[in-house]
Design an enzyme around this catalytic site. Sequence first.
Site, short mmCIF file in Angstrom:
data_model
loop_
_atom_site.label_atom_id
_atom_site.label_comp_id
_atom_site.label_asym_id
_atom_site.label_seq_id
_atom_site.Cartn_x
_atom_site.Cartn_y
_atom_site.Cartn_z
N HIS A 197 0.92 -1.24 -0.20
CA HIS A 197 0.00 -0.03 -0.03
C HIS A 197 0.68 1.32 -0.05
O HIS A 197 0.51 2.32 -0.55
CB HIS A 197 -0.88 -0.13 1.24
CG HIS A 197 -2.29 -1.00 0.90
ND1 HIS A 197 -2.27 -1.91 1.78
CD2 HIS A 197 -3.24 -0.99 0.15
CE1 HIS A 197 -3.30 -2.98 1.14
NE2 HIS A 197 -3.92 -1.97 0.21
N GLU A 438 -10.48 -11.39 -3.91
CA GLU A 438 -8.98 -11.38 -3.63
C GLU A 438 -8.16 -12.56 -2.93
O GLU A 438 -7.51 -12.36 -2.38
CB GLU A 438 -8.60 -10.02 -3.06
CG GLU A 438 -9.68 -9.62 -1.86
CD GLU A 438 -9.32 -8.21 -1.32
OE1 GLU A 438 -8.23 -7.55 -2.02
OE2 GLU A 438 -9.86 -7.66 -0.65
N ASP A 462 -3.94 -8.75 -3.84
CA ASP A 462 -4.05 -9.61 -2.71
C ASP A 462 -4.25 -11.00 -3.25
O ASP A 462 -3.66 -12.05 -2.87
CB ASP A 462 -5.15 -9.23 -1.65
CG ASP A 462 -4.82 -8.50 -0.65
OD1 ASP A 462 -3.76 -8.38 -0.16
OD2 ASP A 462 -5.65 -7.21 -0.54
N CYS A 509 -9.54 -4.10 -9.95
CA CYS A 509 -8.99 -2.77 -9.15
C CYS A 509 -7.61 -3.02 -8.76
O CYS A 509 -7.03 -2.28 -8.10
CB CYS A 509 -9.91 -2.32 -8.30
SG CYS A 509 -10.19 -3.61 -7.09
#
Length: 575
Positions: A197, A438, A462, A509
């Site tokens: 992240h 995910e 993920d 995404c």
Amino acid sequence: MLSKNNLMNKEQKFNGIPSSPGIAIGRAVILKPETVVFPVEDVPAERIPDELSRFDKAVEDLVNEFTELVDKVKEEAGAVVSIIETNTLIISDKMLHAAVTDRINNGESAESAVVSEFDRQKQFFKHSNDVILRERAVDLDQIKQKLLSVLRRRSDMIDFPNNSIVVAQSLSPSDIIKFREAGVLAFITEIGGIASHASILARTFEIPAVIGVHNAVSMIINGDNLIVDGFSGLIFNHAEKKTLHDLVSRQSDYKKNQKALGKLAKLSSETKDGRRIKLQSNIDYLDDANSAAMVGAEGFGLVRTENLIISLQHFPSEEEQYNWYKQIADRAFPAIATFRVFDIGSDKHAEGMPRHEENPALGFRGIRFLLKRRDIFKSQIRAILRVSDHKNIRLMLPMISNIDEVLNSIKLIEQCKSELHQQKESFDAYIPVGVMIETPAAVMVADKLAELTQFFSIGTNDLTQYSLAADRSNELVADVYDAFHPSIIRMIKMTVDVAHKHKIPVGICGELAGHSASTSLLVGLGVDEFSVAPSALLETKKRIRETDCKIAIELAEKALNSSSHDEIKELLDMD
Ligand code: PEP
Ligand code: MG
């Protein structure tokens, strides 16, 4: 690698992994773990009373925080209550308090005294034969971190000079947010992963970053003149004129190219042969909503709402959330904004999260946390519902690995709807609820998930980490962590097929959606929606417009029959 002693003013070059593109020229600011946390200098006698009261106030704040937390969760999460109560007892311990106070009286800063004393006691408990006492070591560590963050909240940590390039062992998402606000030009870290992240945020903020630079913190000296090349992953210290010239011209070519892409903003996102692909934007920060609108995003495919917690450093109230979500929803209107409920945990830590975890990525994260903290979950659902009255909002559930998580979430959403209805608040009674795909488990039960939900969004960041058992934030397994692995391509295809069978849209995404080599492959696999960072949107649109569906489908078929990621990379002309 070169030694810093023998080549002080000669050009030095360090190698790392490029994690956010761009070139930055500036001066190094070294953040050793301890300097991030507390000032190391001795405190002069006249400042001792201030340090003592800072410590007392931090303890008081933390005890209050714990008490509030217990009040909130006592009805729903008994196990969590006892953990918080134990923490309150530890922090109120008179002997511990006296020991820290002694250290401050002897000239240590409040932060330094907390670290030294808590670490000393931790060592004692850590080596105990008693399992409960060993647990105490973990508690002490956790409380130490909390106290430090309360103390940090109260002090202006670091005053960054102009042109700072931060060099650190590792950086968290909250560091990136904070340092961006301080005007930092680039980041260099020793550890990290390109799908972490922190890296995603650096790219979102368009701040050049290079990760995985071994020994950067010891090899680079505070104030060194650095050039960070976020395209190639090279760092130059005391660069020669030619290097400087080459990199400056590369940066200007990049900017020219970005500017030229601007004309695509108003063009539609469709393949050469006319297939519409919905091209949306990921929103990490409020400003992204404006950037996304400027590049012509067709709405927002992923709003990472947990970043609000990270920038505020507390769980926001329903009203705080409502104000933030409303601005984003209005910016998207009439297109859709997809609010993913708090995916806190793993590498995104927040105050109030109860425990230290050995494997946080496999732990108390996303939906698992929310279903245990229904007070937080309900306030978020209510805030999202309240901004949904213009019917352009979707609600998305993260980290789903079983059906019950979806059923329980839907139950809570329905409960919130009826409460809001009674309170005469307006909202979209048919708000679409979707899940992130995910985890491999979600892929395998996608047919069951599709019966309960209105859309899928594949989170390849993920999905890659959990399928290949390779931490997305660990540069040591960067070569294993690969979204182009055949297993991931096959799982995307399985998910797309299930979604289409159930007549629900499916998007991507994860970072794979914006990867320069993936566009045609994903179109060929049948993905309906792409959601990418605003900075990657126009490039992605350009590639979509260059895609021919027939060729894309053939490419996807070949990829699905490939046996290794090398084969797939060859197929996609990647180096
Ligand atoms: C993902 O996992 O691909 C995703 C988009 O979510 P995040 O990166 O926030 O975990
Ligand atoms: Mg994810």
